[in-house]
Design a protein around this motif. Structure first.
Motif, PDB file in Angstrom:
ATOM      1  N   LEU A 152     -11.804  -7.225  89.110  1.00  0.00           N
ATOM      2  CA  LEU A 152     -11.678  -5.573  90.288  1.00  0.00           C
ATOM      3  C   LEU A 152     -11.639  -6.872  91.633  1.00  0.00           C
ATOM      4  O   LEU A 152     -11.035  -7.260  92.501  1.00  0.00           O
ATOM      5  CB  LEU A 152     -12.256  -4.555  90.101  1.00  0.00           C
ATOM      6  CG  LEU A 152     -11.584  -3.736  89.191  1.00  0.00           C
ATOM      7  CD1 LEU A 152     -12.458  -2.881  88.825  1.00  0.00           C
ATOM      8  CD2 LEU A 152     -10.608  -3.570  89.218  1.00  0.00           C
ATOM      9  N   ASN A 205     -17.490  -7.478  89.462  1.00  0.00           N
ATOM     10  CA  ASN A 205     -16.795  -6.103  89.217  1.00  0.00           C
ATOM     11  C   ASN A 205     -15.762  -6.462  88.909  1.00  0.00           C
ATOM     12  O   ASN A 205     -14.490  -6.684  88.365  1.00  0.00           O
ATOM     13  CB  ASN A 205     -16.837  -4.871  90.231  1.00  0.00           C
ATOM     14  CG  ASN A 205     -18.057  -4.911  90.421  1.00  0.00           C
ATOM     15  OD1 ASN A 205     -18.747  -4.446  90.836  1.00  0.00           O
ATOM     16  ND2 ASN A 205     -18.106  -4.982  91.931  1.00  0.00           N
ATOM     17  N   TRP A 206     -15.718  -6.087  87.313  1.00  0.00           N
ATOM     18  CA  TRP A 206     -14.486  -6.160  85.990  1.00  0.00           C
ATOM     19  C   TRP A 206     -14.194  -4.690  85.231  1.00  0.00           C
ATOM     20  O   TRP A 206     -14.861  -3.590  85.413  1.00  0.00           O
ATOM     21  CB  TRP A 206     -15.131  -6.842  84.956  1.00  0.00           C
ATOM     22  CG  TRP A 206     -15.093  -8.440  85.364  1.00  0.00           C
ATOM     23  CD1 TRP A 206     -15.752  -8.664  86.435  1.00  0.00           C
ATOM     24  CD2 TRP A 206     -14.403  -9.208  84.847  1.00  0.00           C
ATOM     25  NE1 TRP A 206     -15.443 -10.534  85.967  1.00  0.00           N
ATOM     26  CE2 TRP A 206     -14.651 -10.425  85.053  1.00  0.00           C
ATOM     27  CE3 TRP A 206     -13.102  -9.584  83.998  1.00  0.00           C
ATOM     28  CZ2 TRP A 206     -13.943 -11.962  85.457  1.00  0.00           C
ATOM     29  CZ3 TRP A 206     -12.756 -10.739  83.850  1.00  0.00           C
ATOM     30  CH2 TRP A 206     -13.281 -11.706  84.864  1.00  0.00           C
ATOM     31  N   GLN A 207     -13.414  -4.810  85.140  1.00  0.00           N
ATOM     32  CA  GLN A 207     -12.912  -2.667  84.279  1.00  0.00           C
ATOM     33  C   GLN A 207     -12.236  -3.713  83.184  1.00  0.00           C
ATOM     34  O   GLN A 207     -11.611  -4.399  82.919  1.00  0.00           O
ATOM     35  CB  GLN A 207     -11.184  -2.669  85.001  1.00  0.00           C
ATOM     36  CG  GLN A 207     -10.339  -1.402  84.146  1.00  0.00           C
ATOM     37  CD  GLN A 207     -11.281   0.363  84.809  1.00  0.00           C
ATOM     38  OE1 GLN A 207     -12.659  -0.407  85.642  1.00  0.00           O
ATOM     39  NE2 GLN A 207     -11.028   0.734  85.011  1.00  0.00           N
ATOM     40  N   ARG A 245     -10.961  -3.181  79.614  1.00  0.00           N
ATOM     41  CA  ARG A 245     -10.092  -2.310  78.145  1.00  0.00           C
ATOM     42  C   ARG A 245     -10.169  -2.976  76.836  1.00  0.00           C
ATOM     43  O   ARG A 245      -9.438  -3.635  76.584  1.00  0.00           O
ATOM     44  CB  ARG A 245      -8.679  -2.580  78.997  1.00  0.00           C
ATOM     45  CG  ARG A 245      -7.396  -1.768  77.846  1.00  0.00           C
ATOM     46  CD  ARG A 245      -6.485  -1.327  78.473  1.00  0.00           C
ATOM     47  NE  ARG A 245      -5.367  -1.334  77.909  1.00  0.00           N
ATOM     48  CZ  ARG A 245      -4.507  -0.277  77.855  1.00  0.00           C
ATOM     49  NH1 ARG A 245      -4.817   0.909  78.301  1.00  0.00           N
ATOM     50  NH2 ARG A 245      -3.496   0.270  77.054  1.00  0.00           N
ATOM     51  N   GLY A 298     -15.490   5.998  82.628  1.00  0.00           N
ATOM     52  CA  GLY A 298     -14.484   5.423  81.955  1.00  0.00           C
ATOM     53  C   GLY A 298     -13.414   6.684  81.961  1.00  0.00           C
ATOM     54  O   GLY A 298     -13.808   8.062  81.926  1.00  0.00           O
ATOM     55  N   GLU A 358     -11.003   2.085  79.297  1.00  0.00           N
ATOM     56  CA  GLU A 358     -11.194   1.465  80.126  1.00  0.00           C
ATOM     57  C   GLU A 358     -12.223   1.581  81.318  1.00  0.00           C
ATOM     58  O   GLU A 358     -12.578   3.568  81.308  1.00  0.00           O
ATOM     59  CB  GLU A 358      -9.950   1.460  81.574  1.00  0.00           C
ATOM     60  CG  GLU A 358      -8.654   1.405  81.053  1.00  0.00           C
ATOM     61  CD  GLU A 358      -7.764   1.243  81.167  1.00  0.00           C
ATOM     62  OE1 GLU A 358      -8.070   1.762  82.397  1.00  0.00           O
ATOM     63  OE2 GLU A 358      -6.233   0.053  81.387  1.00  0.00           O
ATOM     64  N   PRO A 375     -15.330   0.979  83.765  1.00  0.00           N
ATOM     65  CA  PRO A 375     -16.241  -0.407  84.865  1.00  0.00           C
ATOM     66  C   PRO A 375     -17.536  -1.397  84.026  1.00  0.00           C
ATOM     67  O   PRO A 375     -18.386  -0.823  83.192  1.00  0.00           O
ATOM     68  CB  PRO A 375     -16.209   0.017  85.942  1.00  0.00           C
ATOM     69  CG  PRO A 375     -17.133   1.428  85.434  1.00  0.00           C
ATOM     70  CD  PRO A 375     -16.292   1.825  84.135  1.00  0.00           C
TER      71      PRO A 375
END
Lengths: 970, 207
Positions: free
Chosen positions: A652, A656-658, A660, A711, A728, A730
């Motif tokens: 992101l 910072n990642w999302q 899945r 999420g 999903e 964060p």
């Protein structure tokens, strides 16, 4: 034995000293070097270098002063021979000879090298060489002093040259500055300026002059007759003779002239209307010429003409507008009447108010420097009262009379104090703050009171009438009665609070019930584990034990589900972030479920997509529980085909990642009408699953956990085809160094304490006899010394009597609980050093905080397993264990070597820069480059740093060249 | 491994010396220091040896120009690994401390890499800076130099240690002389009569 000729080794040292003297830059360094050098050779015990009667250096530095030596610090100028004498050597008191060798050159005697000698015979052998050394010392000192004098002389010379240079430069600068100022002044003026001599020829001109007259360079005008070039013809086309030219008046008659109705001519033949001034230039009482200032007034002339035309046009317009205003006034009157009718007949309470006096007040406050009106009115109640007095209610409509139960307008306006009760004051203050801050509309809810004494809830909307924004003399206020709405809202809120309270009570009851169930279950699971270790157990008994253990674990899973759900409903579930190796977690889960799918002849795929970050900060416990639940369901409800665990991630911003994550199966699927209920508690999907076990809480808990992690979870499914659950969440990228090694890394079974471990005394405090015995047997089996206590009071006695190094403390006990016992032990002698580890069947987080606050070092939850017990003790006491099948504890993995695969994620430009520095062996730059790598490459960074720090440049260069090929070095 | 009987040319002395010699240069100015450094590296490169230089003050372009005069490409010798340049601080004082054991391991790696890389021999020239006396581990400088003498008998790397007379005290210079078997005096390399054999020196260190 004494020699009768000099030792060549000692002579070598003296010669080396002499040879090295010349590199010593200062007298102090010469002294240190020579004193230390001679102090342990040729029978010399103490060496002192004196210059002009002052000791510069002495070796050994701690040698005692001998008072009678001070007479030798200064050697007479004429003396060129060594002075020898005998003195008492302190502190021993024995006799020693001293030798003051003069430091002489042909020019001067600088002092002496004073040697205290223990063996005069040995010294005598080397005396000539040391005298020679002293001469050399004197020569080097003389050179250093001459060099210093020369340097000082050079510095003084340079200073004088600099001073003269600065002086000269300043004078030149002043002259240049003056000329530049005059030139700048002329060129920065917008007016054209030129000078004339007595013949009318140009002597100077500025840029504006060249520009105005259409010339490019000054030499086109300098020396030329200006009248002939620029002033030769009048505006009517007739010639303009020089003798009539007003400019000539200045230098012919010595008086200034000012003309604004003539024209001048440009280089291109065009002309312009001009205004000019001509003044004589006088030097030493004689007129030598004139200076002319010239302006192009073409625009001014045109503007004057335009102004006349405009004035005529305006007069015509004023007449036309007067007629229009009369028509508009009539329309306004009609509009006002229409407004009045609407105002009066509106079913909503409407007020017309005049804020103009308040506006003046606000403007005054602003002029006094007040800009934060909120702070001002909130801290000045008197200002609010003053504002209330300044705002006038001009009119109210009929609906207002009805709402406030008054008979007419006068009665309403006369009883405003009763209408605006104290509860409405805050709303009024907000209203005046909004107006003061320049808002033109404002809405707020408040309460008023009718003249009949009933409280009414109102929604007040205030807006400035269009066209009155500056004066605020007309502000419309509409009042909506929302009393009924408010009453309904209050009833709903009370009902909700009651419902939530009941729900919490239920949850706490469930949590306590779970505690009671978990305590005996601890004994069931623990003893079955202990018995399984017994080599005398038969195969049949072993199978029975496995059934007991499996049943116990199933029961525990059910209780945990109920407990989790009750914690969620009671709002007592907290997020516990930690840095983990996400790849490892997913691979472990894959390994776990691959066994189960193999048992059912199903396929299993683990798909980690490219770019999935390895180290992340996340609630690993909850993520693991969710995945176990989803994968468990997938295996449970699939009879043929396969199960897939898939993980992907989107970056992101800034680490910072999302994430899945998907769990796909080819199982029975979920009917469409059940999909909506799938994540609700106590829900299973009907007839197909009637034979399956479970609380039906798993998906509800998973959904709640995912929500808690920020999420969402959802499912897509087709009956008899399969399902895909995906969620999903964060996650932040973490550094590899922060990652806690999981318990699985040391999963080998512990069979004993390492041979070099001391005797460990462990006290077990537990009221429940079965659990006490269970933990005792577990610890005794690996070699700990065990004692027991059934409550806190007994624990304190045992502690004082036996001084255990570690205490396992149950927290809930009769007589004295674990909290009180821990606090008490901490106050006793050595109580601070003892490790106290809490055991609790209560799984709420705030309970853990209370336990730690009481003084415990760590908390473990029942039912526990032996691996966790030993790991915790190992961490607290720094223990080393013997593992099954091994003699010693597992060693740390050595760092794998850097390989080309480690460089896959790095940019070529970065690699080329790094390679160039590797060629040059520039360690600092390479280390600073590895610091710029993103956290996702932390493992690569460790390997690169290892290579750099171990000087493995060849391996580095080879690996980098394999990846990108050789590169330029610069 | 044992000391090789191979003799080498130091580049700044007329005599030939055994590989693994440990030499001290006390210099009074930067020209003296740089002169020895360039000649030492040049002769090492000309004889196919691997060279390392630890200096805060060596300007790479100056070295490049110097080598160019002798037909040696600076780029090529870097690419081949025959020449490594590093700062004194980044090599000797990594992590803000002086660690003799780490340094010995580093020199050992250097020697082994050189032999594995097919070089005929290996040489190091390094200049010490006075901040060593104020760093943790700095008190072990003389112990390190003495151990290097012992170490070079088994791993024959030719080493030149440069100490500035302007920046170290006279007493320190005298101490430094005691742990170097050879030293430079007025352009010649001579046996150092102040040298104390490592076995004897180190036995005093322990006490």
């Amino acid at each position: 034995m004494l020699r009768n000729k000099p030792d060549s080794e000692v002579l070598g040292r003296i010669l080396l000293l002499q040879s090295t003297l010349h590199v010593m830059p200062t007298e102090e360094k010469i002294g240190d070097f020579i004193c230390k050098g001679v102090s342990d050779i040729a029978g010399v015990s103490v060496a002192t270098l004196c210059l002009e009667g002052i000791i510069v250096s002495r070796w050994p530095q701690d040698a005692k002063d001998i008072p009678e030596l001070s007479q030798y610090y200064t050697v007479p100028e004429e003396h060129r021979q060594t002075i020898s004498a005998s003195v008492n050597s302190y502190p021993l008191g024995n006799s020693a000879s001293i030798h003051a060798i003069p430091l002489s050159t042909t020019k001067h005697n600088y002092g002496s090298l004073l040697l205290q000698v223990e063996s005069a015979e040995e010294f005598a052998l080397y005396h000539p060489y040391l005298e020679n050394t002293a001469n050399l010392v004197a020569l080097v000192i003389e050179n250093r002093r001459q060099e210093a004098d020369q340097r000082q002389f050079n510095i003084e010379l340079e200073r004088q040259v600099q001073e003269q240079t600065i002086h000269l430069a300043k004078a030149n600068d002043a002259l240049r500055d003056n000329e530049e100022r005059v030139r700048l002044l002329l060129d920065s003026t917008a007016e054209a300026i030129y000078g004339l001599d007595l013949k009318g020829n140009c002597t100077f001109c500025n840029f504006a002059c060249l520009r105005l007259l259409g010339f490019e360079r000054p030499d086109q005008l300098l020396g030329k007759n200006m009248h002939v070039i620029t002033h030769h013809t009048r505006s009517d086309g007739t010639p303009y003779p020089k003798k009539d030219c007003q400019i000539y008046e200045a230098f012919q008659r010595g008086k200034g002239t000012h003309v604004d109705d003539e024209i001048f001519w440009r280089a291109d033949g065009s002309s312009f209307a001009a205004e000019y001034w001509s003044y004589p230039i006088v030097r030493e009482d004689k007129i030598v010429g004139s200076v002319v200032t010239l302006l192009d007034i073409t625009n001014r002339k045109l503007a004057e003409e335009e102004l006349n035309n405009h004035r005529t046009h305006l007069e015509e317009l004023v007449k036309a507008r007067t007629n229009e205003i009369e028509s508009a006034n009539q329309a306004l009157q009609e509009s006002e009447e229409r407004y009045r009718r609407i105002f009066e007949d509106s079913p909503i309470s409407l007020w017309e108010e005049d804020f103009s006096a308040f506006k003046i007040y606000v403007d005054q406050l602003r002029a006094e420097g007040i800009s934060d009106f909120r702070s001002y009115f909130e801290t000045h109640p008197d200002a609010v009262i003053k504002a209330a007095a300044l705002i006038k209610i001009v009119d109210i409509n009929r609906a207002t009379i009805d709402l406030y139960r008054v008979d007419n307008k006068s009665q309403f306006l006369g009883n405003l104090n009763q209408v605006f009760t104290e509860s409405s004051h805050k709303a009024f203050r907000e209203e005046i703050i909004a107006i003061a801050e320049g808002e033109t509309t404002f809405e707020i809810e408040s309460t008023n009171q009718t003249l009949a004494g009933d409280e009414i809830h109102i929604s007040l909307k205030l807006s400035t009438a269009p066209g009155y924004e500056k004066t605020l003399s007309k502000v419309l206020v509409s009042i909506n009665d929302i009393t009924k709405l408010k009453k309904t809202e209050a009833e709903m809120y009370n009902a909700k609070v009651l419902a939530e309270g009941a729900n919490r009570t239920k949850s706490i009851f469930l949590a306590n019930m779970s505690h009671e169930l978990r305590t005996p279950l601890n004994a069931v699971l623990g003893f079955s584990e202990l018995m399984a270790r017994d080599p005398q157990v038969s195969q049949k008994q072993s199978e029975n034990l496995k059934i007991i253990k499996r049943s116990g674990e199933h029961l525990l899973a059910l209780i945990n589900d109920v407990l989790d759900m009750s914690k969620i409903e009671a709002g007592r579930t907290e997020l516990e972030l930690e840095s983990i190796d996400l790849h490892l977690l997913l691979q472990d889960l894959g390994d776990m479920f691959r066994l189960r799918t193999n048992d059912k002849k199903l396929g299993f795929n683990l798909q980690l997509r490219h770019g999935l970050p390895r180290y992340v900060s996340i609630d690993a416990g909850k993520l693991r529980q969710v995945l176990i639940n989803l994968l468990g369901n997938a295996v449970k409800f699939t009879e043929a085909g396969k199960v897939i665990l898939r993980a992907n991630a989107n970056n992101l911003f800034d680490g910072n990642w999302q994430l899945r994550i998907e769990v796909e199966d080819t199982g029975v699927g979920i009917p469409a009408e059940k999909i909506e209920d799938i994540f609700k508690p106590f829900t299973q999907t009907g007839h197909l699953l009637a034979n399956q076990q479970g609380t039906g809480l798993g998906l509800a808990i998973s959904s709640q956990f995912i929500q808690l992690m920020g999420g969402t979870i959802s499912v897509e499914s087709m009956p008899n085809k399969g399902s895909v659950f995906h969620f999903e969440i964060p996650a932040k990228v973490a550094d590899a160094s922060e990652v806690v090694q999981p318990l699985e890394k040391t999963r080998q079974r512990i069979v004993g304490l390492a041979t070099d471990e001391p005797e460990w005394r462990i006290l077990i405090v537990e009221d429940e006899a079965n659990n006490r015995l269970l933990l005792g047997q577990m610890l005794a089996s690996v070699g700990f010394n065990i004692r027991y206590a059934a409550n806190g009071e007994e624990a304190i006695h045992q502690f004082q009597d036996w001084h255990p190094q570690l205490i396992w403390m149950d927290m809930r006990m009769p007589v004295m609980d674990g909290y009180e016992a821990t606090r008490c032990i901490r106050t006793l002698p050595n109580g601070e050093q003892t490790k106290i580890l809490a055991l609790t069947a209560n799984a709420f987080k705030e309970q853990e905080k209370q336990i730690l606050a009481a003084g415990c070092d760590a908390v473990l939850h029942k039912p526990y397993n032996e691996a966790l017990i030993f790991k915790t003790m190992g961490e607290q006491l720094g223990l080393h264990y013997i593992y099954e099948g091994k003699d010693e504890s597992p060693s740390q993995n050595s760092l794998p070597k850097l390989g080309i695969e480690d460089l896959q994620g790095l940019h070529d430009a970065w690699l080329m820069q790094f390679l160039r520095n590797a060629y040059m062996g520039d360690i600092e730059t390479m280390l600073s480059l590895t610091k710029t790598l993103p956290a996702t490459e932390s493992e690569t960074k460790v390997k690169l740093d290892h290579c750099i720090n171990n000087f493995q440049f060849q391996h580095l260069i080879k690996t980098l060249e394999e990846k990108i090929g050789p590169t330029e070095k610069n | 491994m044992t000391r090789a009987n191979k003799t080498i040319n130091l580049g700044f002395a007329k005599q030939q010396f055994c590989a693994g010699s440990h030499i001290c240069q006390i210099f009074s100015n930067d020209d003296e220091r740089q002169d020895i450094l360039l000649k030492f590296l040049l002769s090492g490169l000309q004889s196919g040896e691997r060279n390392a230089c630890f200096s805060e003050f060596l300007v790479a372009t100056a070295l490049e120009e110097f080598l160019d005069n002798y037909g040696i490409s600076y780029d090529e010798v870097y690419a081949s690994g025959a020449l490594t340049l590093s700062g004194t601080r980044s090599i000797y004082f990594q992590g803000g401390r002086f660690d003799p054991d780490r340094m010995l391991a580093l020199v050992r790696n250097f020697y082994q890499d050189s032999m594995n890389g097919g070089f005929s021999a290996a040489r190091i020239i390094g200049e010490m800076t006075p901040e060593v006396e104020h760093l943790p581990g700095g008190e072990r400088l003389l112990e390190y130099e003495s151990k290097i003498s012992l170490f070079l008998e088994e791993h024959p790397v030719t080493a030149v240690c440069q100490y500035g007379a302007r920046i170290f005290s006279g007493a320190t210079i005298m101490d430094v002389l005691k742990v170097h078997p050879l030293m430079m005096v007025r352009g010649a390399v001579v046996r150092n009569p102040f040298f104390i054999a490592p076995e004897e020196f180190l036995s005093h260190c322990k006490h």
